[in-house]
Motif scaffolding. Sequence first.
Motif, PDB file in Angstrom:
ATOM      1  N   SER A  58      -5.106 -90.210  18.004  1.00 22.60           N
ATOM      2  CA  SER A  58      -6.089 -91.207  18.021  1.00 22.60           C
ATOM      3  C   SER A  58      -5.944 -92.193  19.147  1.00 22.60           C
ATOM      4  N   LEU A  59      -6.932 -92.976  19.346  1.00 19.50           N
ATOM      5  CA  LEU A  59      -6.951 -94.009  20.389  1.00 19.50           C
ATOM      6  C   LEU A  59      -7.679 -95.267  19.813  1.00 19.50           C
ATOM      7  N   GLN A  60      -6.951 -96.316  19.447  1.00 17.48           N
ATOM      8  CA  GLN A  60      -7.351 -97.456  19.104  1.00 17.48           C
ATOM      9  C   GLN A  60      -8.001 -98.315  20.090  1.00 17.48           C
ATOM     10  N   LEU A  61      -9.012 -98.935  20.071  1.00 17.85           N
ATOM     11  CA  LEU A  61      -9.593 -99.536  21.300  1.00 17.85           C
ATOM     12  C   LEU A  61      -9.939-101.267  20.709  1.00 17.85           C
ATOM     13  N   GLN A  62      -9.579-101.974  21.594  1.00 20.16           N
ATOM     14  CA  GLN A  62      -9.923-103.466  21.534  1.00 20.16           C
ATOM     15  C   GLN A  62     -10.300-104.006  22.836  1.00 20.16           C
ATOM     16  N   ALA A  63     -11.218-104.875  22.811  1.00 14.87           N
ATOM     17  CA  ALA A  63     -11.546-105.518  24.091  1.00 14.87           C
ATOM     18  C   ALA A  63     -11.347-107.164  23.816  1.00 14.87           C
ATOM     19  N   PHE A  64     -10.877-107.861  24.894  1.00 18.24           N
ATOM     20  CA  PHE A  64     -10.510-109.441  24.630  1.00 18.24           C
ATOM     21  C   PHE A  64     -11.062-110.158  26.002  1.00 18.24           C
ATOM     22  N   ALA A  65     -11.542-111.144  25.851  1.00 23.11           N
ATOM     23  CA  ALA A  65     -12.035-112.057  26.872  1.00 23.11           C
ATOM     24  C   ALA A  65     -10.573-112.337  27.620  1.00 23.11           C
ATOM     25  N   ALA A  66     -10.920-112.574  29.043  1.00 25.11           N
ATOM     26  CA  ALA A  66      -9.830-112.700  29.867  1.00 25.11           C
ATOM     27  C   ALA A  66     -10.221-113.915  31.079  1.00 25.11           C
ATOM     28  N   PRO A  67      -9.309-114.474  31.710  1.00 24.93           N
ATOM     29  CA  PRO A  67      -9.254-115.322  32.707  1.00 24.93           C
ATOM     30  C   PRO A  67     -10.155-114.827  33.832  1.00 24.93           C
ATOM     31  N   ARG A  68     -10.715-115.543  34.654  1.00 28.01           N
ATOM     32  CA  ARG A  68     -11.430-115.105  35.608  1.00 28.01           C
ATOM     33  C   ARG A  68     -10.881-114.278  36.955  1.00 28.01           C
ATOM     34  N   SER A  69      -9.651-114.787  37.398  1.00 22.49           N
ATOM     35  CA  SER A  69      -8.896-114.484  38.439  1.00 22.49           C
ATOM     36  C   SER A  69      -7.722-113.754  38.165  1.00 22.49           C
ATOM     37  N   GLU A  70      -6.915-113.634  37.075  1.00 23.62           N
ATOM     38  CA  GLU A  70      -5.967-113.141  36.688  1.00 23.62           C
ATOM     39  C   GLU A  70      -6.098-112.022  35.276  1.00 23.62           C
ATOM     40  N   GLY A  71      -5.102-111.102  35.382  1.00 21.90           N
ATOM     41  CA  GLY A  71      -5.046-110.137  34.251  1.00 21.90           C
ATOM     42  C   GLY A  71      -4.141-110.727  33.070  1.00 21.90           C
ATOM     43  N   LEU A  72      -4.174-110.103  31.848  1.00 22.54           N
ATOM     44  CA  LEU A  72      -3.450-110.452  30.868  1.00 22.54           C
ATOM     45  C   LEU A  72      -2.171-109.426  30.496  1.00 22.54           C
ATOM     46  N   TRP A  73      -2.193-108.038  31.260  1.00 21.80           N
ATOM     47  CA  TRP A  73      -1.648-106.985  30.667  1.00 21.80           C
ATOM     48  C   TRP A  73      -0.164-107.398  30.667  1.00 21.80           C
ATOM     49  N   ASP A  74       0.335-108.156  31.905  1.00 21.91           N
ATOM     50  CA  ASP A  74       1.799-108.058  32.055  1.00 21.91           C
ATOM     51  C   ASP A  74       2.225-109.077  30.867  1.00 21.91           C
ATOM     52  N   GLU A  75       1.410-110.117  30.652  1.00 23.04           N
ATOM     53  CA  GLU A  75       1.896-110.841  29.332  1.00 23.04           C
ATOM     54  C   GLU A  75       1.961-110.375  28.164  1.00 23.04           C
ATOM     55  N   ILE A  76       0.971-109.485  28.044  1.00 21.05           N
ATOM     56  CA  ILE A  76       0.933-109.027  26.547  1.00 21.05           C
ATOM     57  C   ILE A  76       1.768-107.971  26.468  1.00 21.05           C
ATOM     58  N   ARG A  77       2.174-107.100  27.474  1.00 13.63           N
ATOM     59  CA  ARG A  77       3.220-106.191  27.373  1.00 13.63           C
ATOM     60  C   ARG A  77       4.689-106.866  26.817  1.00 13.63           C
ATOM     61  N   GLU A  78       5.051-108.080  27.398  1.00 11.68           N
ATOM     62  CA  GLU A  78       6.027-108.692  27.134  1.00 11.68           C
ATOM     63  C   GLU A  78       6.140-109.194  25.651  1.00 11.68           C
ATOM     64  N   GLN A  79       5.112-109.608  25.224  1.00 10.29           N
ATOM     65  CA  GLN A  79       4.775-110.196  23.811  1.00 10.29           C
ATOM     66  C   GLN A  79       4.733-108.898  22.728  1.00 10.29           C
ATOM     67  N   ILE A  80       4.267-107.916  23.039  1.00 10.71           N
ATOM     68  CA  ILE A  80       4.463-106.601  22.261  1.00 10.71           C
ATOM     69  C   ILE A  80       5.722-106.138  22.145  1.00 10.71           C
ATOM     70  N   GLY A  81       6.632-105.882  23.305  1.00 12.85           N
ATOM     71  CA  GLY A  81       8.073-105.814  23.247  1.00 12.85           C
ATOM     72  C   GLY A  81       8.945-106.608  22.365  1.00 12.85           C
ATOM     73  N   GLN A  82       8.632-108.110  22.251  1.00 10.41           N
ATOM     74  CA  GLN A  82       9.243-109.035  21.594  1.00 10.41           C
ATOM     75  C   GLN A  82       8.894-108.851  19.968  1.00 10.41           C
ATOM     76  N   SER A  83       7.719-108.557  19.935  1.00 14.79           N
ATOM     77  CA  SER A  83       7.178-108.275  18.150  1.00 14.79           C
ATOM     78  C   SER A  83       7.752-106.954  17.689  1.00 14.79           C
ATOM     79  N   VAL A  84       7.850-105.809  18.537  1.00 15.58           N
ATOM     80  CA  VAL A  84       8.423-104.675  18.087  1.00 15.58           C
ATOM     81  C   VAL A  84       9.749-104.693  17.916  1.00 15.58           C
TER      82      VAL A  84
END
Length: 247
Positions: free
Chosen positions: A101-127
Amino acid sequence: MVFGRGRKAKQEQLTEPGETQDAVADGSAGTSAGDYSGDAAGGAVRGATGPFDVSEIESQDGYVDLGALLIAPREGLQLRLEVEEATQRVVAVTMDLEGSSLQLQAFAAPRSEGLWDEIREQIGQSVGSQGGQVEEIQGTFGTELVAKLPAGGTDGSQGYRVARFIGVDGPRWFLRGVLGGEAALDRDAAAGLEGLFRQIVVVRGENPMPPRDLLQLRLPKDTAAPSPKTSPEFEQPERGPEITQIG
């Protein structure tokens, strides 16, 4: 391709509830796709390989239109929309193919920077707070996360549930995928779903949105798939799997 609708999906929070609600409005309507190509540190460089912004394709014909996401049909693919119990809004789409399976979600993001670096850190903390473990690996889509969460077996034994998180930063959007089943562990088993992930088209829209707000998904208005073998068939609603979210 079979199409189903998950009902009252249980939500599994992978960030703290307040972390995704305090951002200011984006205010970047009208930004062109060329302003951000998803090449921030740790993120995948999309280039011509996808996933794509809607401005980067010539026609939407032949896709399954789910609102914020356009999905390329494929024989054997099953789609399930996951519905949040409290609000009854569609919050994710899950692609099932060949036992994975592959679950998909799409989110709004800022114009000039990405979210993935920050979100990886938060996922790690939550897990970690749930007694699990995460490992960063380099994969097809840049830096990825493999998460292992404690899970009990039907026989009472204790083990782990494994999920592989992939993320791509696009122009004013962020697309996250969570691979489960054999695809979370085996690159060969993931090949089909990874190929479909690259064909996804994100429809961000021009309205200003706070970063991390979910882009709206919906049931398809019609299915323009050209082949009977790949045209979606509609099933009776059934409960979907647990979903993960960042906002």
